[in-house]
Write an enzyme that holds these catalytic residues in place. Sequence first.
Site, PDB file in Angstrom:
ATOM      1  N   ASP A  67       0.827  -1.227   0.120  1.00  0.00           N
ATOM      2  CA  ASP A  67      -0.030  -0.077  -0.013  1.00  0.00           C
ATOM      3  C   ASP A  67       1.001   1.235  -0.026  1.00  0.00           C
ATOM      4  OD1 ASP A  67       1.033   0.048   2.757  1.00  0.00           O
ATOM      5  OD2 ASP A  67      -0.797  -0.793   3.493  1.00  0.00           O
ATOM      6  N   ASN A 134      -8.380  -2.714  13.856  1.00  0.00           N
ATOM      7  CA  ASN A 134      -9.872  -3.164  13.465  1.00  0.00           C
ATOM      8  C   ASN A 134      -9.732  -4.150  12.391  1.00  0.00           C
ATOM      9  OD1 ASN A 134      -8.662  -1.974  11.072  1.00  0.00           O
ATOM     10  ND2 ASN A 134      -9.985  -0.240  10.922  1.00  0.00           N
ATOM     11  N   HIS A 136      -8.001  -4.373   9.474  1.00  0.00           N
ATOM     12  CA  HIS A 136      -7.626  -4.148   8.322  1.00  0.00           C
ATOM     13  C   HIS A 136      -6.394  -4.971   7.662  1.00  0.00           C
ATOM     14  CE1 HIS A 136      -5.225  -0.214   9.756  1.00  0.00           C
ATOM     15  NE2 HIS A 136      -4.511  -1.253   9.564  1.00  0.00           N
ATOM     16  N   GLU A 141      -9.871  -1.812   4.545  1.00  0.00           N
ATOM     17  CA  GLU A 141     -10.490  -1.402   6.072  1.00  0.00           C
ATOM     18  C   GLU A 141     -11.629  -2.266   6.187  1.00  0.00           C
ATOM     19  OE1 GLU A 141      -9.152   0.243   8.299  1.00  0.00           O
ATOM     20  OE2 GLU A 141      -8.325   2.334   7.491  1.00  0.00           O
TER      21      GLU A 141
HETATM   22  P1  PGA Z   1       1.689  -2.150  12.561  1.00  0.00           P
HETATM   23  O1  PGA Z   1       0.415  -1.699  11.696  1.00  0.00           O
HETATM   24  O2  PGA Z   1       2.361  -3.167  11.905  1.00  0.00           O
HETATM   25  O3  PGA Z   1       2.314  -0.681  12.620  1.00  0.00           O
HETATM   26  O4  PGA Z   1       0.946  -2.649  13.868  1.00  0.00           O
HETATM   27  C1  PGA Z   1      -0.343  -2.846  11.113  1.00  0.00           C
HETATM   28  C2  PGA Z   1      -1.566  -2.226  10.209  1.00  0.00           C
HETATM   29  O5  PGA Z   1      -2.303  -1.152  10.679  1.00  0.00           O
HETATM   30  O6  PGA Z   1      -1.829  -2.744   9.301  1.00  0.00           O
END
Ligand code: PGA
Length: 239
Positions: A67, A134, A136, A141
Amino acid sequence: MNLLRFDSESAWIGAVCSMWRDRLRTTPALTMCLPSGTTPAGIYADMSRGGRTGLVSFARATVFALDEFGGLPADDPGRTRHTLQRQLIGGVGLPSSAFHFLEPDCPDANQHCLDYDKTIGDGFDLVLLGIGLNGHLGMNEPGSPIDSPTRRVELHGTTVASSARYFAHQNLPRWGLTVGLKAIMAAKEVWLLANGPAKAEIIQRTVRGDIGAANPASLLRRHPNCSLFVDAEAGALVV
Ligand code: PGA
């Protein structure tokens, strides 16, 4: 979904890297989709050490960024492209032509996303994923369709807030481009990675809760070859 639980974060990192090196030895031309974020940082550091000492090589591999944040200066160090470059790509000998990344601020982002999916072509051999609080995956999302393509997405408020740790400024991105769930679900192999106590609740819901778009990570239980790697803290509520 195979659940692989490790006693410590270092054991978790060691296991992921050992399996990753194995995949690259078996298939040197591995096509991967990789995330940024805090989750894989220790894994990337270990792989980069392996790259520098000749234990692993990405010389014939291909990497697609999962992304990218939109609305930031092109050189913002918190962008996925730059984080991946700094934490992994620079250390493992991947040719620059084999590193594909999303350009949210290009003149025609829709066409760019279509082209990205075309370049992905036959699909990924291996996708690594972190998990949002959440559920995602990348920037898919809650509510994202299981057949969604690479596309522009608006980030949920909690995602915007938790992205603050990636940036040295307060201009937090509110949208981005993401590889869609379709390409993730079509990958030959998917590794969902989670460490630390903050992820325990969403991991519990992902493994034991309902399967559906309300928690995109839960959809991976329908993937034929998905492994969930957790350390003791992230896996604490899965009984
Ligand atoms: P993080 O983020 O690895 O910084 O915990 C994961 C995400 O939000 O996909």
